[in-house]
Scaffold this motif. Sequence first.
Motif, PDB file in Angstrom:
ATOM      1  N   ALA A 125      -5.566   2.875  -4.771  1.00 39.08           N
ATOM      2  CA  ALA A 125      -6.586   1.902  -4.386  1.00 39.08           C
ATOM      3  C   ALA A 125      -7.065   1.111  -5.602  1.00 39.08           C
ATOM      4  CB  ALA A 125      -7.755   2.614  -3.711  1.00 39.08           C
ATOM      5  N   CYS A 179       0.832  -1.207   0.000  1.00 34.71           N
ATOM      6  CA  CYS A 179       0.000   0.000   0.000  1.00 34.71           C
ATOM      7  C   CYS A 179       0.865   1.255   0.000  1.00 34.71           C
ATOM      8  CB  CYS A 179      -0.919  -0.009   1.227  1.00 34.71           C
ATOM      9  SG  CYS A 179      -2.158  -1.332   1.212  1.00 34.71           S
ATOM     10  N   HIS A 194      -1.441   9.449  -5.197  1.00 33.60           N
ATOM     11  CA  HIS A 194      -2.887   9.637  -5.142  1.00 33.60           C
ATOM     12  C   HIS A 194      -3.509   8.387  -4.524  1.00 33.60           C
ATOM     13  CE1 HIS A 194      -7.037  10.200  -6.543  1.00 33.60           C
ATOM     14  NE2 HIS A 194      -6.721  11.476  -6.712  1.00 33.60           N
ATOM     15  N   PHE A 195      -4.307   8.565  -3.457  1.00 32.52           N
ATOM     16  CA  PHE A 195      -4.895   7.408  -2.789  1.00 32.52           C
ATOM     17  C   PHE A 195      -5.913   6.699  -3.667  1.00 32.52           C
ATOM     18  CE2 PHE A 195      -2.979   9.128   1.014  1.00 32.52           C
ATOM     19  CZ  PHE A 195      -2.747   8.011   1.791  1.00 32.52           C
ATOM     20  N   GLY A 196      -6.675   7.471  -4.432  1.00 34.01           N
ATOM     21  CA  GLY A 196      -7.687   6.849  -5.281  1.00 34.01           C
ATOM     22  C   GLY A 196      -7.072   5.965  -6.349  1.00 34.01           C
ATOM     23  N   ARG A 197      -6.047   6.478  -7.055  1.00 33.43           N
ATOM     24  CA  ARG A 197      -5.395   5.678  -8.102  1.00 33.43           C
ATOM     25  C   ARG A 197      -4.682   4.473  -7.497  1.00 33.43           C
ATOM     26  NH1 ARG A 197      -4.134  10.923 -10.107  1.00 33.43           N
ATOM     27  NH2 ARG A 197      -2.028  10.799  -9.214  1.00 33.43           N
ATOM     28  N   ARG A 244      -0.531  15.031   3.593  1.00 35.34           N
ATOM     29  CA  ARG A 244      -1.806  14.947   2.904  1.00 35.34           C
ATOM     30  C   ARG A 244      -2.536  16.289   2.977  1.00 35.34           C
ATOM     31  NH1 ARG A 244      -0.650  10.848   6.244  1.00 35.34           N
ATOM     32  NH2 ARG A 244      -0.912   8.661   5.625  1.00 35.34           N
ATOM     33  N   ALA A 251     -10.792  -0.700  -1.853  1.00 37.49           N
ATOM     34  CA  ALA A 251     -11.418   0.595  -1.619  1.00 37.49           C
ATOM     35  C   ALA A 251     -10.416   1.564  -0.998  1.00 37.49           C
ATOM     36  CB  ALA A 251     -12.631   0.436  -0.711  1.00 37.49           C
ATOM     37  N   GLN A 252     -10.704   2.856  -1.144  1.00 34.67           N
ATOM     38  CA  GLN A 252      -9.757   3.852  -0.650  1.00 34.67           C
ATOM     39  C   GLN A 252      -9.682   3.912   0.884  1.00 34.67           C
ATOM     40  OE1 GLN A 252      -9.883   7.618  -2.659  1.00 34.67           O
ATOM     41  NE2 GLN A 252      -8.997   8.719  -0.921  1.00 34.67           N
ATOM     42  N   LEU A 276      -7.287   1.387   2.344  1.00 39.98           N
ATOM     43  CA  LEU A 276      -5.921   1.731   1.945  1.00 39.98           C
ATOM     44  C   LEU A 276      -5.369   2.822   2.857  1.00 39.98           C
ATOM     45  CD1 LEU A 276      -3.471   1.744   0.041  1.00 39.98           C
ATOM     46  CD2 LEU A 276      -4.751   3.279  -1.460  1.00 39.98           C
ATOM     47  N   SER A 277      -6.155   3.860   3.085  1.00 45.56           N
ATOM     48  CA  SER A 277      -5.719   4.947   3.967  1.00 45.56           C
ATOM     49  C   SER A 277      -5.441   4.434   5.373  1.00 45.56           C
ATOM     50  CB  SER A 277      -6.784   6.044   4.019  1.00 45.56           C
ATOM     51  OG  SER A 277      -6.992   6.608   2.741  1.00 45.56           O
ATOM     52  N   VAL A 285       0.883   4.053  -3.113  1.00 42.15           N
ATOM     53  CA  VAL A 285       0.555   5.467  -2.917  1.00 42.15           C
ATOM     54  C   VAL A 285       1.745   6.346  -3.298  1.00 42.15           C
ATOM     55  CG1 VAL A 285      -0.082   7.227  -1.221  1.00 42.15           C
ATOM     56  CG2 VAL A 285      -1.151   4.958  -1.128  1.00 42.15           C
TER      57      VAL A 285
END
Length: 318
Positions: free
Chosen positions: A23, A9, A18-21, A51, A29-30, A33-34, A13
């Motif tokens: 994930a 993870c 980018h957390f979305g990309r 962040r 899911a995001q 991951l966070s 990142v």
Amino acid sequence: MDLIRHLECFVAVAEESHFGRAAARLGMAQPPLSQRVQRLERELQVRLFDRTSRQVTITKAGTLLLPEARELLARSEALLATARRIRDGESGLLRAALPPDIAGGTVAAVLTSFQERNKGVELELHELSTAEQLARFAARELDVGLIHHPCDVTGLELGPVLRRELGVLLPRDAPAASSTEVPLAALTGCDLILFPRATAPALYDDLLTTCARGGYTPAAVRHGQGASFVRGLVLSAGAVALAPRDAAPAESDALVWRPLAGAPLARRHSVAWPRGHGDAAVHAFADAATHALRTTADALPDIPTRPMHLRPAAEYWL
């Protein structure tokens, strides 16, 4: 905590910023991951990312840890791949090493001989100095390797000790180049190029001691290992280098190789492996390396005229 999964993870990142990309890349899911990145930060006690609502920036700590995280992931994958091969009966993995001064023809001969006779074993071959090999043996990260003597062989088993006589590389127009054999004392006034001491401390000291006994104390000692770099120093710096016969340059080269009078210097090698771990693959590599040295590098069995004694830090031929 599943460290490998959390490192995956972190790396995703860091590479995507980018957390979305990240994930999407990991198929998750995001929010989870966070949460994994935050838990990794707590475990490591460092902040990996800065962040904001618009961007994610890797911190200095994250930048420093990223290469090690990638290495751990790569080693983890290699371990899993090897386990799968062993489970499926396809092959095992042999982690082996040769020192940097071994000529290309000898390396090729080792690989060819080993692979012809051990098609079911994957050979992971590294270029490592004696000191690096001893450290990896201690860490159980190396199965077998070709080492230089003298060195500390505590906890190791050894194959036959082979000797390669050392001569001298010098410019073709140097006064000593006209001799068929060069006495060590004839090198007086020349700098000497040697491998860095840290790579084989006992051998380094042994070579300098023998040179001094032969009447040659270098004006200065310069360090180099790569063949092109060493030759460049010899040509431009009024220096000489010690090398075995298989490192002799071509006739058209600006350098020449000459044997040393009385053959006072040699490199002694043997294949080594951790005591009690000499399986069939290890012995096959030992046989391949020993045969390659004898057939491509003029190596001969070493028969000492005096006993070999072990001292606390090194192995000396007295």
